[in-house]
Design an enzyme around this catalytic site. Structure first.
Site, PDB file in Angstrom:
ATOM      1  CE  LYS A  52     -15.696  15.241  17.085  1.00 56.24           C
ATOM      2  NZ  LYS A  52     -17.138  14.930  17.033  1.00 56.24           N
ATOM      3  CE1 TYR A 271       6.428  -3.365  -1.355  1.00 55.89           C
ATOM      4  CE2 TYR A 271       5.490  -1.297  -0.587  1.00 55.89           C
ATOM      5  CZ  TYR A 271       6.402  -2.334  -0.447  1.00 55.89           C
ATOM      6  OH  TYR A 271       7.257  -2.341   0.616  1.00 55.89           O
TER       7      TYR A 271
END
Ligand SMILES: *Cc1c(COP(=O)(O)O)cnc(C)c1O
Length: 385
Positions: A52, A271
């Site tokens: 999957k 940041y």
């Protein structure tokens, strides 16, 4: 480097030659050796492979044929669209769709020869109606034995056991259940679930049974039943919460340094000025960020390696970039273009997951489309060398 840059008609190729990019190298030979290691633990049960989410992010079109070449015939996917993609790759595999069908997707199940895993009486009724009007489908049933996520709860098992005619027109290929705590061998929930599963399936029409995911393979033969469903272990993830990992690492994630800069106190990095430089040193910037699945929680926590030396992530992870402290690495090694190892033999997916506060499955399935995939080994149709 690439001649295609000159030709206006040539489409851009998803290749490292299109600029400095992170490269994920998947070793299909190591996936095959993990398959054989798991298979050797089974006595009589069949190996089923879970592919999957694009084979856990590693690339279905390369991984599925490699597993088929190992002898695998039973594959599990989550949704019907994944099953259809897999059918285009493998003509003769049995493909189980774990999330089950909706009434309007059943024609696709028939056309692509997909086995719906029915998770409640409603899905069983929809399939029965389709089977009446069309033709018999092989099906599977999921029984919930304690996960409380998917599958028939006990009262619906009672209804079905009392009225097996609800399965008219279907061929019951397999009954499955899923373990909640299989990575903890000492957890009593495992034996409780196994007992509940064995009791429930004894009341349903005879079919194959499947319970073990990767971790379940390591719980012992009583959990193997007829078919196991191995996912993460094929891709090198640690199957148990503790102890050594017996599986081979199948991937390497590398990215080139874009820029190196000298820093000193009182400078800050990234940041929010999320890292304060305490002393003279050097910072390398590398083109991988949270948009590539390098999780933001790795800011000031993640590790990479260069020349065998640990280089910690400093500052926050940006969308497209991370900053690494390369002060301990000789300047001759830490230069623009030098390849930094983000995941590899020194630093496994599970190691990175620990630093990020998550599990290896989350890291693997998160690698984004900007990361170039390269394949080693396999049958050749997978690309790479
Ligand atoms: C994803 C999944 C698996 C595979 O689990 P791993 O821990 O990766 O081996 C098996 N069974 C079901 C129902 C799943 O959803």
């Amino acid at each position: 480097m690439s001649a295609s840059r000159k030709g206006a008609e040539a489409p851009p190729r998803p290749d490292a030659s299109s600029g400095p990019r992170a490269v994920l190298t998947v070793d299909l030979g190591k996936i095959a050796s993990n398959y054989r290691l798991l298979e050797a633990k089974l006595s009589g049960a069949r190996m089923g492979c879970v592919v999957k989410a694009d084979a856990y992010g590693l690339g279905l079109s390369a991984v599925a044929p490699a597993l088929a070449a190992c002898g695998c015939r039973d594959f599990f996917v989550a949704g019907a669209e994944e099953g259809m993609a897999l059918r285009r790759l493998l003509g003769d595999a049995r493909i189980y769709v774990l999330n089950g069908p909706s009434a309007d997707s059943l024609p696709e199940f028939a056309r692509y020869d997909l086995i719906p895993v029915m998770n409640d009486l409603g899905q069983i009724e929809a399939v029965a109606e389709f089977a009446r009007a069309n033709w018999a489908l092989p099906v599977a049933i999921h029984i919930d034995t304690g996960m409380s996520r998917l599958g028939l709860p006990p009262d619906e098992v009672d209804v079905l056991a009392a009225a097996p005619g609800r399965l008219a027109g279907m061929t019951l290929a397999c009954v499955i259940s899923h373990l909640a705590c299989a990575d903890e061998p000492g957890n009593p929930k495992n034996a409780e679930q196994l007992q509940a599963f064995n009791a429930a399936r004894a009341r349903l029409p005879k079919s194959m049974a499947s319970m073990a995911n990767s971790s379940g393979v390591f719980l012992g033969p009583q959990y193997h039943l007829d078919l196991v469903r191995a996912g993460g272990a094929l891709y090198g993830l640690q199957p148990m919460q503790s102890g050594p990992n017996p599986l081979a690492q199948v991937l390497r994630l590398e990215a080139p340094i874009l820029q190196v800069r000298d820093v000193d106190s009182p400078m800050t990095v990234g940041y929010g000025a999320g890292f304060r430089v305490a002393k003279r040193g050097r910072i390398a910037t590398v083109p991988v960020g949270y948009a590539d699945g390098y999780l933001r929680s790795l800011g000031n926590r993640g590790s990479a390696y260069l020349g065998g030396i640990r280089i910690p992530v400093v500052g926050r992870v940006s969308m497209d970039l991370i900053t690494l402290d390369v002060s301990d690495v000789p300047a001759a090694l830490a230069h623009p273009g030098a390849l930094v190892e983000l995941v590899g033999d020194t630093h496994s997916v599970d190691d990175l997951a620990d630093e990020a506060g998550t599990i290896g499955h989350d890291i693997l399935t998160g690698f984004g489309p900007r990361i170039v995939r390269r394949y080693l080994g396999g049958s050749g149709n997978a690309g790479g060398a």
